[in-house]
Design an enzyme around this catalytic site. Structure first.
Site, PDB file in Angstrom:
ATOM      1  N   SER A 129       4.558  -6.654 -15.168  1.00 57.52           N
ATOM      2  CA  SER A 129       3.998  -5.466 -16.034  1.00 57.52           C
ATOM      3  C   SER A 129       5.242  -5.128 -17.136  1.00 57.52           C
ATOM      4  O   SER A 129       6.166  -5.550 -17.114  1.00 57.52           O
ATOM      5  CB  SER A 129       4.234  -4.307 -15.088  1.00 57.52           C
ATOM      6  OG  SER A 129       4.100  -3.075 -15.842  1.00 57.52           O
ATOM      7  N   TYR A 153       9.505   1.409  -9.129  1.00 58.69           N
ATOM      8  CA  TYR A 153       8.165   0.663  -9.070  1.00 58.69           C
ATOM      9  C   TYR A 153       8.711  -0.374 -10.375  1.00 58.69           C
ATOM     10  O   TYR A 153       8.312  -1.582 -10.037  1.00 58.69           O
ATOM     11  CB  TYR A 153       6.931   1.652  -9.698  1.00 58.69           C
ATOM     12  CG  TYR A 153       5.906   0.455 -10.279  1.00 58.69           C
ATOM     13  CD1 TYR A 153       5.022  -0.252  -9.373  1.00 58.69           C
ATOM     14  CD2 TYR A 153       5.763   0.201 -11.790  1.00 58.69           C
ATOM     15  CE1 TYR A 153       4.020  -1.308  -9.972  1.00 58.69           C
ATOM     16  CE2 TYR A 153       4.875  -0.402 -12.350  1.00 58.69           C
ATOM     17  CZ  TYR A 153       4.015  -1.305 -11.193  1.00 58.69           C
ATOM     18  OH  TYR A 153       3.278  -2.177 -11.883  1.00 58.69           O
ATOM     19  N   LYS A 157       9.199  -4.967 -10.075  1.00 60.05           N
ATOM     20  CA  LYS A 157       8.869  -5.931 -10.691  1.00 60.05           C
ATOM     21  C   LYS A 157       9.928  -6.703 -11.211  1.00 60.05           C
ATOM     22  O   LYS A 157       9.918  -8.158 -11.576  1.00 60.05           O
ATOM     23  CB  LYS A 157       8.065  -5.275 -12.043  1.00 60.05           C
ATOM     24  CG  LYS A 157       6.591  -4.578 -11.574  1.00 60.05           C
ATOM     25  CD  LYS A 157       5.660  -5.544 -11.012  1.00 60.05           C
ATOM     26  CE  LYS A 157       4.514  -5.001 -10.459  1.00 60.05           C
ATOM     27  NZ  LYS A 157       3.607  -5.514  -9.543  1.00 60.05           N
TER      28      LYS A 157
HETATM   29  P1  NAD Z   1      -4.482  -1.767  -7.157  1.00 59.37           P
HETATM   30  O1  NAD Z   1      -4.022  -0.608  -6.517  1.00 59.37           O
HETATM   31  O2  NAD Z   1      -5.958  -1.557  -7.580  1.00 59.37           O
HETATM   32  O3  NAD Z   1      -4.497  -3.089  -6.441  1.00 59.37           O
HETATM   33  C1  NAD Z   1      -3.329  -3.689  -5.574  1.00 59.37           C
HETATM   34  C2  NAD Z   1      -3.853  -4.041  -4.151  1.00 59.37           C
HETATM   35  O4  NAD Z   1      -3.084  -4.560  -3.467  1.00 59.37           O
HETATM   36  C3  NAD Z   1      -4.876  -2.956  -3.498  1.00 59.37           C
HETATM   37  O5  NAD Z   1      -6.068  -3.371  -2.797  1.00 59.37           O
HETATM   38  C4  NAD Z   1      -3.875  -2.450  -2.291  1.00 59.37           C
HETATM   39  O6  NAD Z   1      -4.623  -2.148  -1.315  1.00 59.37           O
HETATM   40  C5  NAD Z   1      -3.235  -3.974  -1.868  1.00 59.37           C
HETATM   41  N1  NAD Z   1      -1.942  -3.900  -1.217  1.00 59.37           N
HETATM   42  C6  NAD Z   1      -0.787  -2.947  -1.635  1.00 59.37           C
HETATM   43  N2  NAD Z   1       0.187  -3.180  -0.637  1.00 59.37           N
HETATM   44  C7  NAD Z   1      -0.374  -4.184   0.021  1.00 59.37           C
HETATM   45  C8  NAD Z   1       0.274  -4.941   1.132  1.00 59.37           C
HETATM   46  N3  NAD Z   1       1.600  -4.604   1.655  1.00 59.37           N
HETATM   47  N4  NAD Z   1      -0.555  -5.819   1.691  1.00 59.37           N
HETATM   48  C9  NAD Z   1      -1.713  -6.170   1.297  1.00 59.37           C
HETATM   49  N5  NAD Z   1      -2.379  -5.459   0.486  1.00 59.37           N
HETATM   50  C10 NAD Z   1      -1.532  -4.547  -0.252  1.00 59.37           C
HETATM   51  O7  NAD Z   1      -3.688  -2.135  -8.347  1.00 59.37           O
HETATM   52  P2  NAD Z   1      -4.055  -3.102  -9.681  1.00 59.37           P
HETATM   53  O8  NAD Z   1      -4.107  -2.019 -10.850  1.00 59.37           O
HETATM   54  O9  NAD Z   1      -5.187  -4.129  -9.273  1.00 59.37           O
HETATM   55  O10 NAD Z   1      -2.643  -4.062 -10.050  1.00 59.37           O
HETATM   56  C11 NAD Z   1      -2.524  -5.084  -9.263  1.00 59.37           C
HETATM   57  C12 NAD Z   1      -1.143  -5.652  -9.391  1.00 59.37           C
HETATM   58  O11 NAD Z   1      -0.835  -5.620 -10.763  1.00 59.37           O
HETATM   59  C13 NAD Z   1      -0.039  -4.860  -8.769  1.00 59.37           C
HETATM   60  O12 NAD Z   1       1.102  -5.401  -8.510  1.00 59.37           O
HETATM   61  C14 NAD Z   1       0.382  -3.877 -10.041  1.00 59.37           C
HETATM   62  O13 NAD Z   1       1.721  -3.173  -9.855  1.00 59.37           O
HETATM   63  C15 NAD Z   1       0.218  -4.755 -11.261  1.00 59.37           C
HETATM   64  N6  NAD Z   1       0.235  -4.169 -12.380  1.00 59.37           N
HETATM   65  C16 NAD Z   1      -0.887  -3.257 -12.670  1.00 59.37           C
HETATM   66  C17 NAD Z   1      -0.860  -2.585 -13.886  1.00 59.37           C
HETATM   67  C18 NAD Z   1      -2.138  -1.537 -14.367  1.00 59.37           C
HETATM   68  O14 NAD Z   1      -2.059  -0.737 -14.900  1.00 59.37           O
HETATM   69  N7  NAD Z   1      -3.271  -1.723 -13.179  1.00 59.37           N
HETATM   70  C19 NAD Z   1      -0.148  -2.896 -14.991  1.00 59.37           C
HETATM   71  C20 NAD Z   1       0.915  -3.872 -14.546  1.00 59.37           C
HETATM   72  C21 NAD Z   1       1.094  -4.364 -13.529  1.00 59.37           C
HETATM   73  C1  UD1 Z   2       2.312   3.543 -16.959  1.00 57.15           C
HETATM   74  C2  UD1 Z   2       3.700   3.481 -16.174  1.00 57.15           C
HETATM   75  C3  UD1 Z   2       4.065   1.961 -16.277  1.00 57.15           C
HETATM   76  C4  UD1 Z   2       2.804   0.961 -15.340  1.00 57.15           C
HETATM   77  C5  UD1 Z   2       1.648   1.278 -16.000  1.00 57.15           C
HETATM   78  C6  UD1 Z   2       0.413   0.619 -15.240  1.00 57.15           C
HETATM   79  C7  UD1 Z   2       4.886   5.460 -16.587  1.00 57.15           C
HETATM   80  C8  UD1 Z   2       6.125   6.136 -17.252  1.00 57.15           C
HETATM   81  N1  UD1 Z   2       4.715   4.243 -16.904  1.00 57.15           N
HETATM   82  O1  UD1 Z   2       2.363   3.020 -18.065  1.00 57.15           O
HETATM   83  O2  UD1 Z   2       5.170   1.956 -15.475  1.00 57.15           O
HETATM   84  O3  UD1 Z   2       3.308  -0.206 -15.572  1.00 57.15           O
HETATM   85  O4  UD1 Z   2       1.240   2.722 -16.103  1.00 57.15           O
HETATM   86  O5  UD1 Z   2       0.242   1.135 -14.026  1.00 57.15           O
HETATM   87  O6  UD1 Z   2       4.023   6.084 -15.721  1.00 57.15           O
HETATM   88  N2  UD1 Z   2      -1.440   9.708 -20.792  1.00 57.15           N
HETATM   89  C9  UD1 Z   2      -1.412  10.996 -21.224  1.00 57.15           C
HETATM   90  N3  UD1 Z   2      -2.196  11.654 -20.049  1.00 57.15           N
HETATM   91  C10 UD1 Z   2      -2.299  11.164 -18.791  1.00 57.15           C
HETATM   92  C11 UD1 Z   2      -2.169  10.058 -18.432  1.00 57.15           C
HETATM   93  C12 UD1 Z   2      -1.396   9.310 -19.587  1.00 57.15           C
HETATM   94  O7  UD1 Z   2      -1.366  11.691 -22.219  1.00 57.15           O
HETATM   95  O8  UD1 Z   2      -2.830  11.866 -17.917  1.00 57.15           O
HETATM   96  C13 UD1 Z   2      -0.504   9.004 -22.024  1.00 57.15           C
HETATM   97  C14 UD1 Z   2       0.827   8.752 -21.655  1.00 57.15           C
HETATM   98  O9  UD1 Z   2       1.898   9.599 -22.109  1.00 57.15           O
HETATM   99  C15 UD1 Z   2       0.843   7.183 -22.413  1.00 57.15           C
HETATM  100  C16 UD1 Z   2      -0.561   6.551 -22.547  1.00 57.15           C
HETATM  101  O10 UD1 Z   2      -1.288   7.907 -22.209  1.00 57.15           O
HETATM  102  O11 UD1 Z   2       1.083   7.380 -23.852  1.00 57.15           O
HETATM  103  C17 UD1 Z   2      -0.811   5.726 -21.584  1.00 57.15           C
HETATM  104  O12 UD1 Z   2      -0.407   6.230 -20.208  1.00 57.15           O
HETATM  105  P1  UD1 Z   2      -0.549   5.178 -18.835  1.00 57.15           P
HETATM  106  O13 UD1 Z   2      -2.049   4.907 -18.727  1.00 57.15           O
HETATM  107  O14 UD1 Z   2      -0.016   6.104 -17.645  1.00 57.15           O
HETATM  108  O15 UD1 Z   2       0.129   3.874 -18.933  1.00 57.15           O
HETATM  109  P2  UD1 Z   2       1.856   3.733 -19.337  1.00 57.15           P
HETATM  110  O16 UD1 Z   2       2.588   4.812 -19.889  1.00 57.15           O
HETATM  111  O17 UD1 Z   2       1.803   2.636 -20.413  1.00 57.15           O
END
Ligand code: NAD
Ligand code: UD1
Length: 349
Positions: A129, A153, A157
């Site tokens: 991430s 969290y 990573k």
């Molecule tokens: P998500 O929660 O929708 O998907 C994660 C999946 O992993 C879920 O289906 C959950 O049920 C499963 N899971 C969790 N723990 C598990 C375990 N112990 N065994 C088996 N399954 C398990 O999240 P996402 O947004 O699709 O994210 C996927 C990956 O990308 C995650 O590792 C997350 O940290 C990373 N990531 C997400 C974002 C984002 O903004 N969505 C940003 C950066 C990184």
């Molecule tokens: C957040 C997490 C980051 C994670 C990423 C994806 C924090 C501090 N960071 O990133 O670790 O990898 O999500 O899961 O939580 N915002 C609002 N109102 C809301 C929600 C968000 O104003 O209700 C703003 C935030 O302040 C930010 C932007 O929207 O400026 C994006 O927020 P968000 O979607 O939570 O993503 P990140 O903060 O980039």
């Protein structure tokens, strides 16, 4: 022969979109997911959307910390590579329950790596991430920047990235690609799969979406006093389908025979968008007004974060295609067709 890929967390938001792109690209996909933050309905819909390729998906409801169960999956199938999405991702929750996050994300990953190693499967794509850039001193973020984490969290990573570097040093047969996602948003253009967070949405667009369908009264904007164009935080939003395609490019790199080692790539668009710009784009796409409540800054939030995409473009031959209009259009399409996520019937059923 079609290559077979194990996808952990493949029922989740990014995982389900990536599995669909995998199937459409001719891969076979085996998904393991404990459904902790997802629904098996997503798997069913992915299979439907994949048409004739829908038969190439197998699902196992498994927790990756259950080594015996993982062993069985590896014993029954030879995998060419693993894409590892499974993990918990709520930043606030991780502050309150650090052991849960270390247990799930780190122990789960170590288990997976041990089983992969025992079965001679040493090609991995891991979901990292942009959170590992902390509050970057400058933008765009390049892969060489110093890394930091402000919450458990983020530390999972960081630690997993380091574990991957260490195992490659210990055994050069491993080829590992760490993908640092910026802010994935949007949904598949069909509107049949999308993000369906359990409980209170932490991220911006899932919250906006729930306001638009009447599930929440207003969006709280966290801070309007940043040194940005309109005072609100700036992020690099990327369409989830573009992000998913980035995984296919990463797999192709793993399979093309080049010496990869353990390599890291940003997946973003390289463009910064403020909270207010994103809300305006969503209002335009949906025709809905999003009431706003301006509040203080959210602890741990950075001011401006966006990616340098040069390395992924050059080495993965991948570049995001969609802009915020398409992201908001597809997010709204998904939200309006499924206002309660996978908890409501698919209009196509
Ligand atoms: P998500 O929660 O929708 O998907 C994660 C999946 O992993 C879920 O289906 C959950 O049920 C499963 N899971 C969790 N723990 C598990 C375990 N112990 N065994 C088996 N399954 C398990 O999240 P996402 O947004 O699709 O994210 C996927 C990956 O990308 C995650 O590792 C997350 O940290 C990373 N990531 C997400 C974002 C984002 O903004 N969505 C940003 C950066 C990184
Ligand atoms: C957040 C997490 C980051 C994670 C990423 C994806 C924090 C501090 N960071 O990133 O670790 O990898 O999500 O899961 O939580 N915002 C609002 N109102 C809301 C929600 C968000 O104003 O209700 C703003 C935030 O302040 C930010 C932007 O929207 O400026 C994006 O927020 P968000 O979607 O939570 O993503 P990140 O903060 O980039």
């Amino acid at each position: 022969m079609a290559k077979t890929v194990l996808v952990t967390g493949g029922a989740g938001y990014i995982g389900s979109h990536t599995v669909l792109q995998l199937l459409l690209a001719g891969f076979k996909a085996v998904v393991v997911d404990n459904l902790e933050n997802s629904s098996e309905v997503a798997i069913k819909r992915v299979a439907e959307l994949a048409g004739e390729f829908g038969k190439n998906i197998i699902f196992h409801k498994i927790d990756i910390r259950d080594k015996e169960a993982l062993e069985k999956v590896f014993a029954s199938t030879t995998f060419d590579a693993v894409i590892h999405f499974a993990g918990l991702k709520a930043v606030g929750e991780s502050v309150h329950k650090p052991l849960l996050y270390y247990n799930n994300n780190i122990i789960g990953t170590i288990n997976l790596l041990e089983v992969m190693s025992a079965h001679g499967c040493k090609k991995l794509v891991f979901s990292s991430s942009a959170t590992v850039y902390g509050w970057p001193k400058e933008v765009p973020c390049t892969e060489e920047f110093d890394l930091s984490a402000t919450n458990p969290y983020g530390r999972t990573k960081l630690f997993i990235e380091e574990i991957c570097r260490d195992i490659h040093i210990s055994d050069p047969d491993w080829s590992i690609i760490l993908l640092r996602y910026f802010n994935p948003v949007g949904a598949h253009p069909s509107g049949h799969i999308g993000e369906d967070p359990r409980g209170f949405p932490n991220n911006l667009m899932p919250f906006v979406q729930q306001v638009a369908v009447g599930r929440r009264p207003a969006l709280t904007v966290f801070g309007n006093d940043y040194s940005t164009k309109d005072g609100t935080g700036v992020r690099d939003y990327i369409h989830v389908v573009d992000l998913s395609d980035g995984h296919i490019s990463a797999l192709q790199k793993l399979f093309d025979g080049s010496e990869i080692g353990c390599e890291v790539y940003n997946l973003g668009t390289g463009k910064g968008t403020s909270v207010l710009e994103m809300v305006a784009a969503f209002e335009k796409a949906s025709g809905k007004e999003i009431p706003l409540v301006i509040a203080g800054r959210r602890p741990g939030d950075a001011e401006i974060v966006y990616a340098s995409t040069a390395k992924a473009e050059k080495e993965l031959h991948w570049k995001a295609k969609y802009g915020i209009e398409e992201m908001c259009r597809d997010q709204w399409n998904w939200a309006s067709m499924n206002p309660w996520g996978y908890g409501c019937p698919d209009p196509a059923d």
